[in-house]
Write a protein that holds these residues in place. Structure first.
Motif, short mmCIF file in Angstrom:
data_model
loop_
_atom_site.label_atom_id
_atom_site.label_comp_id
_atom_site.label_asym_id
_atom_site.label_seq_id
_atom_site.Cartn_x
_atom_site.Cartn_y
_atom_site.Cartn_z
N ILE A 119 -77.36 93.12 51.55
CA ILE A 119 -76.55 92.18 52.33
C ILE A 119 -75.41 92.90 53.03
N ILE A 120 -74.76 93.83 52.33
CA ILE A 120 -73.65 94.57 52.93
C ILE A 120 -74.14 95.44 54.08
N LEU A 126 -76.78 94.88 55.94
CA LEU A 126 -77.13 94.01 57.05
C LEU A 126 -75.89 93.50 57.79
N LEU A 127 -74.82 93.25 57.07
CA LEU A 127 -73.61 92.74 57.71
C LEU A 127 -72.89 93.81 58.53
N PHE A 128 -72.73 94.99 57.95
CA PHE A 128 -71.91 96.01 58.59
C PHE A 128 -72.71 97.08 59.33
N GLY A 129 -73.91 97.36 58.92
CA GLY A 129 -74.69 98.41 59.55
C GLY A 129 -74.39 99.76 58.93
N ARG A 160 -71.45 101.98 60.66
CA ARG A 160 -70.08 101.55 60.35
C ARG A 160 -69.73 101.87 58.89
#
Length: 66
Positions: free
Chosen positions: A14-15, A17-20, A23
């Protein structure tokens, strides 16, 4: 009743997917350089111990007695 490995993997996905990944990589580098800077500043502030005792200036005491 701790966190299992599957829960940690889902959280990691999930992390990412959210930030890439790009990043997160830059964030990790920034965090590492901040920790290095903090450690350097802490070690610079501490007095370095040496085997030689500190020399005491006794000239001002002699001037007072005279």
């Amino acid at each position: 009743m701790g966190i299992s490995i599957w829960q940690l993997l889902i959280l990691l996905v999930i992390i990412v997917l959210l930030f890439g990944t790009k990043r997160l990589r830059s964030l990790g580098g920034d965090l590492g350089s901040a920790i290095k800077g903090f450690k350097k500043s802490v070690s610079d502030d501490e007095p370095h111990s040496t085997d030689e005792p500190k020399k005491v200036d006794r000239t001002s005491e002699k001037d007072k007695d005279a």
